[in-house]
Design a protein around this motif. Structure first.
Motif, PDB file in Angstrom:
ATOM      1  N   GLY A   1      32.858 -29.029 -46.832  1.00  0.00           N
ATOM      2  CA  GLY A   1      33.701 -28.055 -46.143  1.00  0.00           C
ATOM      3  C   GLY A   1      34.114 -28.504 -44.750  1.00  0.00           C
ATOM      4  O   GLY A   1      35.302 -28.494 -44.412  1.00  0.00           O
ATOM      5  N   VAL A   2      33.152 -28.924 -43.943  1.00  0.00           N
ATOM      6  CA  VAL A   2      33.445 -29.347 -42.566  1.00  0.00           C
ATOM      7  C   VAL A   2      34.324 -30.594 -42.563  1.00  0.00           C
ATOM      8  O   VAL A   2      35.277 -30.708 -41.775  1.00  0.00           O
ATOM      9  CB  VAL A   2      32.133 -29.601 -41.790  1.00  0.00           C
ATOM     10  N   SER A   3      34.031 -31.542 -43.434  1.00  0.00           N
ATOM     11  CA  SER A   3      34.807 -32.790 -43.485  1.00  0.00           C
ATOM     12  C   SER A   3      36.270 -32.516 -43.799  1.00  0.00           C
ATOM     13  O   SER A   3      37.171 -33.093 -43.175  1.00  0.00           O
ATOM     14  CB  SER A   3      34.213 -33.731 -44.542  1.00  0.00           C
ATOM     15  N   PHE A   4      36.531 -31.625 -44.742  1.00  0.00           N
ATOM     16  CA  PHE A   4      37.917 -31.368 -45.130  1.00  0.00           C
ATOM     17  C   PHE A   4      38.648 -30.490 -44.112  1.00  0.00           C
ATOM     18  O   PHE A   4      39.869 -30.601 -43.961  1.00  0.00           O
ATOM     19  CB  PHE A   4      37.970 -30.749 -46.526  1.00  0.00           C
ATOM     20  N   ILE A   5      37.944 -29.636 -43.401  1.00  0.00           N
ATOM     21  CA  ILE A   5      38.578 -28.879 -42.312  1.00  0.00           C
ATOM     22  C   ILE A   5      39.072 -29.846 -41.233  1.00  0.00           C
ATOM     23  O   ILE A   5      40.213 -29.762 -40.757  1.00  0.00           O
ATOM     24  CB  ILE A   5      37.602 -27.860 -41.702  1.00  0.00           C
ATOM     25  N   ILE A   6      38.210 -30.796 -40.840  1.00  0.00           N
ATOM     26  CA  ILE A   6      38.576 -31.772 -39.804  1.00  0.00           C
ATOM     27  C   ILE A   6      39.725 -32.659 -40.274  1.00  0.00           C
ATOM     28  O   ILE A   6      40.710 -32.859 -39.556  1.00  0.00           O
ATOM     29  CB  ILE A   6      37.352 -32.623 -39.419  1.00  0.00           C
ATOM     30  N   SER A   7      39.624 -33.174 -41.487  1.00  0.00           N
ATOM     31  CA  SER A   7      40.652 -34.095 -41.985  1.00  0.00           C
ATOM     32  C   SER A   7      41.987 -33.390 -42.190  1.00  0.00           C
ATOM     33  O   SER A   7      43.053 -33.976 -41.945  1.00  0.00           O
ATOM     34  CB  SER A   7      40.200 -34.754 -43.295  1.00  0.00           C
ATOM     35  N   THR A   8      41.958 -32.125 -42.617  1.00  0.00           N
ATOM     36  CA  THR A   8      43.204 -31.374 -42.799  1.00  0.00           C
ATOM     37  C   THR A   8      43.874 -31.112 -41.454  1.00  0.00           C
ATOM     38  O   THR A   8      45.103 -31.217 -41.315  1.00  0.00           O
ATOM     39  CB  THR A   8      42.934 -30.042 -43.522  1.00  0.00           C
ATOM     40  N   THR A   9      43.079 -30.782 -40.443  1.00  0.00           N
ATOM     41  CA  THR A   9      43.619 -30.560 -39.098  1.00  0.00           C
ATOM     42  C   THR A   9      44.255 -31.830 -38.553  1.00  0.00           C
ATOM     43  O   THR A   9      45.366 -31.809 -37.996  1.00  0.00           O
ATOM     44  CB  THR A   9      42.498 -30.089 -38.144  1.00  0.00           C
ATOM     45  N   ILE A  10      43.572 -32.956 -38.713  1.00  0.00           N
ATOM     46  CA  ILE A  10      44.123 -34.246 -38.252  1.00  0.00           C
ATOM     47  C   ILE A  10      45.430 -34.567 -38.976  1.00  0.00           C
ATOM     48  O   ILE A  10      46.415 -34.998 -38.367  1.00  0.00           O
ATOM     49  CB  ILE A  10      43.088 -35.369 -38.471  1.00  0.00           C
TER      50      ILE A  10
END
Length: 504
Positions: free
Chosen positions: A439-448
């Motif tokens: 969850g955290v990894s995809f939130i960060i990558s989606t924001t980037i």
């Protein structure tokens, strides 16, 4: 009885996608014609009445979901006598619900004029239109609808999709003909109750023939009734929360900002909900199979599948969010024109709303499959009150921004943390480690990814060419950033989780 979950889920997803494609394209055409031919006020009226009737449908109390859950065990045990007793109880309650909706709908009539701000089309009677919508909702529960629950219990959502497809095509065709040949809003919506009745008749006779050994006879044991009532009470809380998110926003916009703003809001929301519906098809099709597996499979096998589903959900939701961010404004401009567009900050809020709403679907599906609604029944009520209060306060100061911000805040501060803690601590007993990492990894990558899209824009004058270029950019950025991450997580999962729970 062990259901053929892989086959049923595959067929259900396939037909669900076909139905949703038709349900996306045809209403899109109809909405476009309605706005161009009759005006945004008529589109706003439809959204308002639908939202009011969703509130009135709280009378259903989540009873349908509770009944389908109560069928999982007798379906797995092939206990047709118990299924027959459940069906009889279901029919009785649905008769009561339909009468409550009729009475509650009539009670709203004196207050209807206060829910619309000054821009009602002069050619229509608000009360007659509302009466047709109430009749449509009444028919959806009264008489024949109860038997369709067996399709969900036996994981035959494909039959639901086929029946819905046939009837909706007839509805869409009739409405398009009315708009083109003789634009009249009364004729436009009168087909709603007619096709709803037709849909119920088709499902009723199919199920009656398919499951002829299961008829509404017999009496339920008191402990089963008690369990259903307990689940209903918990589901009411969850349904109240859902209604605030999906309906109260529309009512507040209509009352404070008017039907035109409501129509513009729903143009954006329509696109978001259409994509959401495709994702939800997968979860709806899997839910009965997961419910069956929770009974016949081990905890370890179920946990393995949970993590796999969540990883796939992260990938799909991230990709859709990036595409929304890059294409939302371009498509709305192409569709309805610049005069009916919001600014880009509204688009950002819609993207955040979409991501947070859809990333929760895995836990929500498993909560429904576990039948564990009572474990966090207070959460949607707290979220509902918070959302509504902040909604009304902010809409007076920042308009449409306040509607979206209030919903986002309720998900970030209440829904997501509460659902996550409750699920892993009280419901599933699964390890939350991989869930948090994914969850955290995809939130960060989606924001980037969205930031890259924003700072490296690709724009040309032709809107269609511009959309194609930006779609390509979205796919490229997603592939470069999320792609490798997904492969790593999938391999990590495969090393630990090497059992396919859907293999019999």
């Amino acid at each position: 009885m062990v259901l053929n979950k892989e086959r049923n889920a595959r067929i259900s997803v396939a037909w669900g996608f076909i139905f949703k494609i038709v349900s996306l394209v045809c209403p899109f055409i109809i909405r476009t014609l309605l706005i161009k031919i009759m005006g945004s006020e008529y589109s706003g009226l439809g959204s308002l009445f639908t939202s009011i009737l969703q509130v009135l449908s709280l009378a259903e109390l989540g009873f349908g979901t509770a009944m389908v859950y109560s069928m999982y065990k007798p379906v797995a045990q092939d206990d047709k006598s118990k299924l027959s007793a459940i069906l009889k109880y279901y029919r009785k309650i649905y008769y009561i619900i339909s009468i409550i909706i009729l009475v509650a709908g009539a009670a709203v009539l004196p207050f209807l004029k206060f829910l619309v701000k000054d821009d009602v089309p002069s050619s229509v009677n608000l009360y007659i239109l509302y009466g047709i919508y109430v009749l449509n909702t009444f028919i959806s529960y009264f008489g024949l609808a109860y038997r369709a629950s067996l399709l969900s219990a036996y994981q035959r959502e494909d039959i639901n999709s086929i029946a819905n497809l046939i009837v909706n095509v007839l509805l869409y065709a009739a409405q398009i003909i009315v708009l083109i040949i003789h634009p009249n809003y009364y004729l436009f919506i009168i087909f709603l109750p007619i096709t709803t009745l037709l849909l119920n008749v088709i499902k009723y006779f199919y199920v009656k023939k398919k499951y002829k050994d299961i008829t509404p006879t017999g009496e339920l044991d008191e402990d089963v009734r008690k369990e259903i009532k307990t689940n209903m009470a918990a589901l009411l809380c969850h349904k109240v929360g859902g209604v605030v998110v999906n309906s109260a926003d529309n009512i507040v916009i209509s009352a404070f900002l008017g039907l035109v703003v409501l129509s513009n809001y729903n143009n954006y929301y329509y696109l978001l909900s259409a994509i959401s519906a495709f994702i939800i098809i997968i979860f709806t099709s899997l839910c009965a199979g997961v419910g069956n597996s929770l009974i016949v499979k081990t905890k370890e096998e179920n946990e393995r599948f949970f993590n796999r589903v969540f990883l796939i959900n992260c990938v799909v939701v991230s990709f859709c969010t990036i595409c929304f961010f890059n294409l939302y404004q371009l498509f709305v401009e192409f569709w309805v024109g610049k005069e009916l567009m919001f600014d880009f900050f509204t688009v950002i809020l819609f993207c955040i709303y979409f991501y947070l709403h859809m990333i929760r679907r895995t836990i929500i599906m498993y909560r429904d499959a576990f039948g564990a609604w009572k474990d966090n029944k207070i959460q949607p009520i707290v979220s509902c009150i918070f959302n509504l209060i902040v909604n009304i306060i902010l809409v007076n100061f920042i308009g449409i921004y306040g509607i979206l911000i209030s919903t986002i805040l309720s998900m970030v501060l209440i829904d997501i943390p509460w659902e996550t803690i409750t699920f892993f601590k009280n419901i599933s007993k699964y390890s939350p480690k991989k869930y948090i990492i994914f969850g955290v990894s995809f939130i960060i990558s989606t924001t980037i990814s969205c930031l890259i899209c924003y700072f490296i824009p690709f724009n040309v004058e032709n809107l269609i060419v511009n959309m194609i270029i930006n779609l390509g950019v979205s796919i490229a950025i997603f592939g470069l950033i999320q792609g490798p991450m997904y492969i790593v997580f999938k391999r990590m999962n495969r090393k630990v989780y090497n059992i396919d729970m859907y293999k019999s």
